[in-house]
Write a protein that holds these residues in place. Structure first.
Motif, mmCIF file in Angstrom:
data_model
loop_
_atom_site.group_PDB
_atom_site.id
_atom_site.type_symbol
_atom_site.label_atom_id
_atom_site.label_comp_id
_atom_site.label_asym_id
_atom_site.label_seq_id
_atom_site.Cartn_x
_atom_site.Cartn_y
_atom_site.Cartn_z
ATOM 1 N N VAL A 96 0.810 -1.210 -0.014
ATOM 2 C CA VAL A 96 -0.129 0.172 -0.050
ATOM 3 C C VAL A 96 0.813 1.294 0.172
ATOM 4 O O VAL A 96 1.778 1.337 0.876
ATOM 5 N N PHE A 98 0.258 5.382 -0.372
ATOM 6 C CA PHE A 98 -0.558 6.616 -0.874
ATOM 7 C C PHE A 98 0.060 7.914 0.151
ATOM 8 O O PHE A 98 0.772 7.631 0.936
ATOM 9 N N TYR A 119 -6.257 12.360 2.673
ATOM 10 C CA TYR A 119 -5.608 11.533 1.822
ATOM 11 C C TYR A 119 -6.753 10.722 0.992
ATOM 12 O O TYR A 119 -7.895 10.967 1.458
ATOM 13 N N ASP A 120 -6.651 10.079 0.132
ATOM 14 C CA ASP A 120 -7.503 9.426 -0.859
ATOM 15 C C ASP A 120 -8.048 7.925 0.034
ATOM 16 O O ASP A 120 -7.208 6.885 -0.337
ATOM 17 N N VAL A 122 -10.505 6.160 -0.426
ATOM 18 C CA VAL A 122 -10.998 5.093 -1.479
ATOM 19 C C VAL A 122 -9.914 4.222 -2.180
ATOM 20 O O VAL A 122 -9.855 3.243 -1.895
ATOM 21 N N ASP A 123 -8.750 4.993 -2.355
ATOM 22 C CA ASP A 123 -7.831 4.464 -3.179
ATOM 23 C C ASP A 123 -6.924 3.732 -1.991
ATOM 24 O O ASP A 123 -6.449 2.422 -2.190
ATOM 25 N N TYR A 124 -6.960 4.045 -0.734
ATOM 26 C CA TYR A 124 -6.242 3.462 0.389
ATOM 27 C C TYR A 124 -6.942 1.935 0.519
ATOM 28 O O TYR A 124 -6.261 0.855 0.338
ATOM 29 N N GLU A 125 -8.333 2.045 0.528
ATOM 30 C CA GLU A 125 -8.983 0.545 0.671
ATOM 31 C C GLU A 125 -8.910 -0.122 -0.378
ATOM 32 O O GLU A 125 -8.539 -1.337 0.012
ATOM 33 N N ARG A 126 -8.763 0.313 -1.546
ATOM 34 C CA ARG A 126 -8.607 -0.417 -2.686
ATOM 35 C C ARG A 126 -7.203 -1.267 -2.750
ATOM 36 O O ARG A 126 -7.156 -2.438 -3.182
ATOM 37 N N GLN A 127 -6.362 -0.371 -2.420
ATOM 38 C CA GLN A 127 -5.126 -1.092 -2.172
ATOM 39 C C GLN A 127 -4.789 -2.093 -1.341
ATOM 40 O O GLN A 127 -4.063 -3.094 -1.264
#
Length: 131
Positions: A96, A98, A119-120, A122-127
């Motif tokens: 991960v 970010f 911080y993003d 959604v991108d964190y959770e996706r990763q």
């Protein structure tokens, strides 16, 4: 005390080192006792204890985390601290990475009294999920 750019950079570097060294107490120690911290417009954390608990949670989830300083801006008792977080999630094993930033209000002892961070998510959770 009003920090200059070099002092602000040292504060941010020390903060990154506390995260990287898995030291939630040192992370929390950057904040005034009754500081407020809000990330991504969420529920506020209102004490060093709550901030330390949040840091400990991230450190448990990312035992190899590294927090790098990207940039610092300072004006009077205010600073912007931009960072990049990187590590492997303990449960998923996924790498991960970010970036985000925090706007800090500082007291005369250079402790953070208020932190607004982004911080993003959604991108964190996706990763984390590996999707």
């Amino acid at each position: 005390m009003t920090p200059d750019v070099q002092t602000a950079r040292r504060i941010a570097q020390d903060h990154c080192a506390a995260w990287t060294n898995q030291a939630p107490g040192a992370v929390a120690g950057r904040y005034a006792e009754l500081a407020i911290m809000i990330m991504n417009g969420g529920d506020p954390m209102r004490s060093r204890t709550e901030i330390g608990d949040m840091a400990a949670g991230f450190m448990a989830d990312f035992p190899d985390l590294v927090l790098n300083l990207d940039m610092v801006l300072v004006a009077d008792h205010h600073m912007v601290y931009a960072w990049t977080f990187e590590g492997h999630h303990k449960e998923t094993g996924n790498h991960v990475r970010f970036s985000g930033w925090e706007e800090w209000d500082l007291d005369d002892n250079l402790n953070v009294t208020k932190s607004l961070g982004w911080y993003d998510g959604v991108d964190y959770e996706r990763q984390v999920a590996g999707t």
